[in-house]
Design an enzyme around this catalytic site. Structure first.
Site, PDB file in Angstrom:
ATOM      1  CG  ASN A  72      -2.350  -0.625   0.808  1.00  0.00           C
ATOM      2  OD1 ASN A  72      -2.554  -0.895  -0.211  1.00  0.00           O
ATOM      3  ND2 ASN A  72      -3.015  -0.700   2.115  1.00  0.00           N
ATOM      4  CG  ASP A  81      -8.219  -1.868  -2.954  1.00  0.00           C
ATOM      5  OD1 ASP A  81      -7.814  -1.807  -1.907  1.00  0.00           O
ATOM      6  OD2 ASP A  81      -9.022  -0.673  -3.379  1.00  0.00           O
ATOM      7  CG  ASP A 107      -2.999  -7.677   6.267  1.00  0.00           C
ATOM      8  OD1 ASP A 107      -3.730  -7.680   7.312  1.00  0.00           O
ATOM      9  OD2 ASP A 107      -2.013  -7.937   6.128  1.00  0.00           O
TER      10      ASP A 107
END
Length: 182
Positions: A72, A81, A107
């Site tokens: 990220n 994503d 996650d």
């Protein structure tokens, strides 16, 4: 009874029926993660409790993506994503018709398989989860720590105990280095 009286009496019933249908649809949507399409914790837990009570050979899994924050931070949330979606697809494919998968949040994923012998095996799951994901021209590294628990190895076969055992297994795996299955 005249037509006006029948229509007047029927309108509230029609309104409540429409309202009930909308609420039912919203509840079903709330039990699915909008990004991955997997069950959410609430939707999965209800089904998993039923399955673990009914299937003595059930296998409960917890999956945590390793170094997900780095993906990220380095490549952006759209890349994250893409990794989450790929993980969901891989876990679902591994479970097949004999299990259900969920995204617990962030996650973290979970699954329960009623007949583990009908899956490809834990090593194949780890191998599938450990494949990179291509997003926006970048190859994103993906790895996961997987913990598991067989229901028939528990003194009290409850979902809570199975998840606790799988969680301990997963963190023992992380303690031995990333990219492991235990």
């Amino acid at each position: 009874m005249d037509t006006y009286t029948m229509a007047t009496a029927g309108l509230p019933a029609l309104g409540w029926a429409l309202h009930g249908g909308l609420l039912s649809r919203r509840l079903a949507t709330a039990r699915r993660d909008p990004l991955t399409g997997l069950h959410t914790r609430a939707g999965w837990t209800t089904r998993a409790e039923h399955l673990i009570a009914k299937h003595p050979g059930a296998l409960v899994l917890l999956v945590d993506l390793d170094d997900f924050k780095t993906v990220n931070d380095t490549h952006g949330h759209a890349a994250g994503d893409a990794v989450l979606t790929a993980t969901a697809d891989r876990l679902t494919a591994w479970c097949g018709r004999h299990g259900i998968a969920a995204r617990l949040g962030g996650d973290e994923f979970a699954a329960i398989v009623t007949d583990p012998d009908r899956t490809a095996g834990l090593f194949d799951l780890w191998s599938a989860l450990d494949q990179p994901v291509t997003h926006d021209g970048h190859v994103l590294p993906v790895s996961a720590s997987v913990g598991h628990c067989l229901r028939d190895q528990l003194p009290v076969p409850t979902l809570t105990d199975a998840l606790s055992t799988a969680d301990a297994s997963m963190y023992a795996t992380k303690g031995h280095g990333r990219r492991n299955t235990r």
